[in-house]
Scaffold this active site. Structure first.
Site, PDB file in Angstrom:
ATOM      1  N   CYS A 340       2.389  -0.183  -7.305  1.00 47.28           N
ATOM      2  CA  CYS A 340       2.471  -1.568  -6.857  1.00 47.28           C
ATOM      3  C   CYS A 340       3.583  -1.726  -5.806  1.00 47.28           C
ATOM      4  CB  CYS A 340       2.662  -2.506  -8.047  1.00 47.28           C
ATOM      5  SG  CYS A 340       2.229  -4.231  -7.709  1.00 47.28           S
ATOM      6  N   HIS A 437      -1.567  -0.874 -12.157  1.00 45.02           N
ATOM      7  CA  HIS A 437      -0.690  -0.643 -13.292  1.00 45.02           C
ATOM      8  C   HIS A 437      -1.512  -0.055 -14.440  1.00 45.02           C
ATOM      9  CE1 HIS A 437       2.754  -2.831 -11.658  1.00 45.02           C
ATOM     10  NE2 HIS A 437       1.903  -3.752 -11.241  1.00 45.02           N
TER      11      HIS A 437
END
Length: 491
Positions: A340, A437
Site C-alpha cells: 500500500c 493488504h
C-alpha cells in the site's frame, strides 16, 4: 434493542480490546448471538467491513479491533460495529470515517466541536448492531476519567448514559498504580456517570493473585464497587492480529532465526498486522525498527508497510537514513516488499496535486520500482479475491488506499485482483509492491514466497491460530472472571 454491557478503562491500552474479544467468544460458546460495538475508535489499523444495504459491492472502514471482535462472535463485520473511526494523519489532525465512509478531516480542537453531530450516527449504528442479537459487548475508548472532554463525549460515559448501558471498569495492574487508577476514576467522575458503573476487573496480573486480596479490599473501601475478577497475563493475546495499543510490547526481537524481516516503524504506520502471519512462522524473526535506529544489515527481507501519510512518512524515511540502509540492503542482494503506502514509496515519485495528505504536494520516491503515484480524492475500500502472479496461488485480502500507480514495472504485476493487474515487480524479481493488504495471510503463498528466499515456511494455519487464541482467551476469562455475573448485568 439487545441487552448490552460495556467495558471502559482507567486509561488507554489497559487491554479492553482483547477482553471484549474474549468475552464475545465466551458468550458465543454459551450459545448467545453476540455482537461487538465501539462508538469511536482511533487507529490507522483499519479493516474493510460490509455496509448493510449498499449494493455497490464495495465496503467501508472500521477499526481492525472490531473486525477481530466480529471474528470472535462468528459473524461478518459491518461498519455499524465501529461507526466513528479516526485515522491520525498529523500530530493534531485526523481523517474522520463515519459509518465506513470518509466524512472529512478535522484538527483535534475542531473534532471536539464536531462530536455533537456524530452522536446521531453512533446511536443509529447502535440500534442496527443490536438487531437480532442477544447481547452486545461495547468497548470504550481511552478513559472516562478525561472529564475535560465529558461534555461532548461519544465514546465512554456520553454513550453509556445515552444508551443506558451498564459499565465495568478495567484496570491494568501491569503498569502499576492500579488501586489509585480505579479509586481515582471513582473519585472524579460525576455522580450520574459513577452510577453507570457496576464494578471493575483487574487485567494483566502476573504471579500469585492471592497477593492482591488486600488490594481488592482497598478498592472496595474507596469505591464500593464489586470486583468481577483478576485476569492473568493472557499469553494467547500475542497470537492475535496487532493493533496500535499493543505493538510496543512486541518490538523486542526474539532468538535469531533463518530469516530476519526488518520493518521500519513509519510515523503514520498503518495496517501493520500484515506482518503477523510472518511472525507466526518458526523460521522467521520480524523486527520493527524504530526511528533513529538503522535497518539491520543481516535482514534478508525489508517490508515497508502501509502509511496514512505516504509523503510525510517518505520524508521521514529519508531523515532517518533508512533510504541509505535500504539501498545498501539491495546491493547485498536483499529482498523488499512494499504494501500500500510502502508500495507507493518504492517508486520514483509520489505526487499529491490536490494536497489531500497535506501541504507538501510532491516527494521523491525510493526509486526501487519504476513507477509513480498520483494521489486522487476517491478512496478505494474493498475486500478482494486475488491470485499471485509469481506462484499462481490464491490470495484473500483487502484494499484501503488513495492514489493510482503507473509505470513500466507494472507490466510485471504482483497480483491479479478481481481480474485486474495490481502492483509491480522489479526486473530481478527481488522488489515487489502491491496495494493488497493480507498478502502474507494466505498460508500457501507465504510458504512459497519464503521458500523462494531459501527459508522453509508453511505448517502454520494462521487463521486457525487466531481462532485457537480466541478460544484460549475465552477459557481463561471463564476461569478468572465471574462471567455469569458479567453477562447477567446486561440490560
Amino acid at each position: 434493542m439487545a441487552r448490552a454491557i460495556m467495558l471502559q478503562g482507567t486509561g488507554s491500552d489497559v487491554g479492553k480490546t482483547v477482553l471484549v474479544a474474549g468475552l464475545c467468544r465466551a458468550a458465543r460458546k454459551r450459545g448467545l448471538k453476540v455482537r461487538p460495538f465501539k462508538p469511536q475508535n482511533m487507529s490507522n489499523n483499519a479493516a474493510v467491513a460490509d455496509i448493510p444495504g449498499d449494493n455497490n459491492r464495495g465496503g467501508g472502514e472500521i477499526g481492525r479491533a472490531q473486525w477481530l471482535q466480529a471474528i470472535a462472535c462468528g459473524v461478518a463485520p459491518t461498519v455499524h460495529m465501529n461507526p466513528v473511526l479516526l485515522k491520525p494523519q498529523t500530530d493534531v489532525g485526523a481523517q474522520v470515517i463515519v459509518q465506513g465512509k470518509v466524512f472529512g478531516e478535522a484538527r483535534a480542537r475542531d473534532y471536539q466541536a464536531l462530536k455533537g453531530q456524530l452522536m446521531d450516527a453512533v446511536l443509529e449504528s447502535w440500534a442496527k448492531v443490536g438487531e437480532g442479537a442477544d447481547l452486545v459487548i461495547v468497548e470504550g475508548a481511552g478513559s472516562p476519567a478525561e472529564i475535560n472532554l465529558r461534555s461532548r463525549d461519544i465514546a465512554n460515559m456520553g454513550f453509556a448514559t445515552r444508551a443506558n448501558v451498564p459499565v465495568i471498569m478495567v484496570g491494568d495492574i501491569d503498569r502499576g498504580g492500579v488501586i489509585a487508577s480505579v479509586a481515582g476514576t471513582h473519585l472524579i467522575l460525576p455522580e450520574g456517570d459513577r452510577e453507570m458503573i457496576a464494578g471493575y476487573l483487574i487485567n494483566k496480573f502476573r504471579g500469585d493473585v492471592s497477593l492482591f486480596e488486600d488490594g481488592i479490599k482497598a478498592i472496595g473501601k474507596f469505591t464500593g464497587w464489586r470486583c468481577f475478577g483478576v485476569v492473568p497475563w493472557l499469553k494467547a493475546a500475542a497470537r492475535l492480529p496487532s493493533e496500535d495499543s499493543v505493538v510496543l510490547e512486541r518490538l523486542a526481537s526474539g532468538e535469531a532465526r533463518a530469516l530476519k524481516v526488518a520493518v521500519p516503524m513509519l510515523g503514520r504506520i498503518a495496517n501493520f498486522d500484515d506482518l503477523d502471519p510472518l511472525k507466526a512462522e518458526p523460521q522467521v524473526e520480524v523486527v520493527f525498527v524504530p526511528p533513529g535506529k538503522p535497518l539491520p544489515q543481516d535482514a534478508g527481507l525489508v517490508v515497508i508497510p502501509g502509511s496514512k501519510s505516504t509523503i510525510g512518512d517518505l520524508i521521514k524515511f529519508r531523515e532517518n537514513g533508512w533510504d541509505r540502509d535500504l539501498a545498501a540492503h539491495r546491493r547485498r542482494g536483499g529482498h523488499v516488499v512494499g504494501i500500500c503506502g510502502g508500495y507507493q514509496m518504492l517508486g520514483r515519485i509520489v505526487r499529491d496535486p490536490d494536497g489531500i495528505e497535506g501541504s507538501v504536494t510532491e516527494a521523491e520516491g525510493l526509486g526501487l520500482l519504476d513507477v509513480e503515484t498520483v494521489m486522487e480524492p476517491e478512496k478505494t475500500v474493498r475486500n478482494v479475491s486475488a491470485r499471485s502472479v509469481s506462484f499462481d496461488l490464491p490470495l484473500e485480502g483487502y484494499e484501503i488506499h488513495l492514489g493510482r500507480t503507473t509505470g513500466p514495472d507494472t507490466a510485471r504485476p504482483t497480483t491479479i485482483i478481481n481480474g485486474a493487474e495490481d502492483g509491480a515487480v522489479s526486473a530481478d524479481g527481488k522488489v515487489i509492491g502491491t496495494y493488497m493488504h493480507g498478502l502474507f495471510g494466505a498460508d500457501d503463498f507465504r510458504a512459497a514466497y519464503l521458500d523462494s528466499l531459501g527459508v522453509r515456511g508453511g505448517g502454520v494455519d494462521y487463521r486457525a491460530e487466531v481462532e485457537r487464541a480466541l478460544d484460549e482467551i475465552a477459557a481463561e476469562l471463564e476461569t478468572h472472571l465471574d462471567c455469569d455475573a458479567i453477562f447477567g448485568l446486561a440490560r
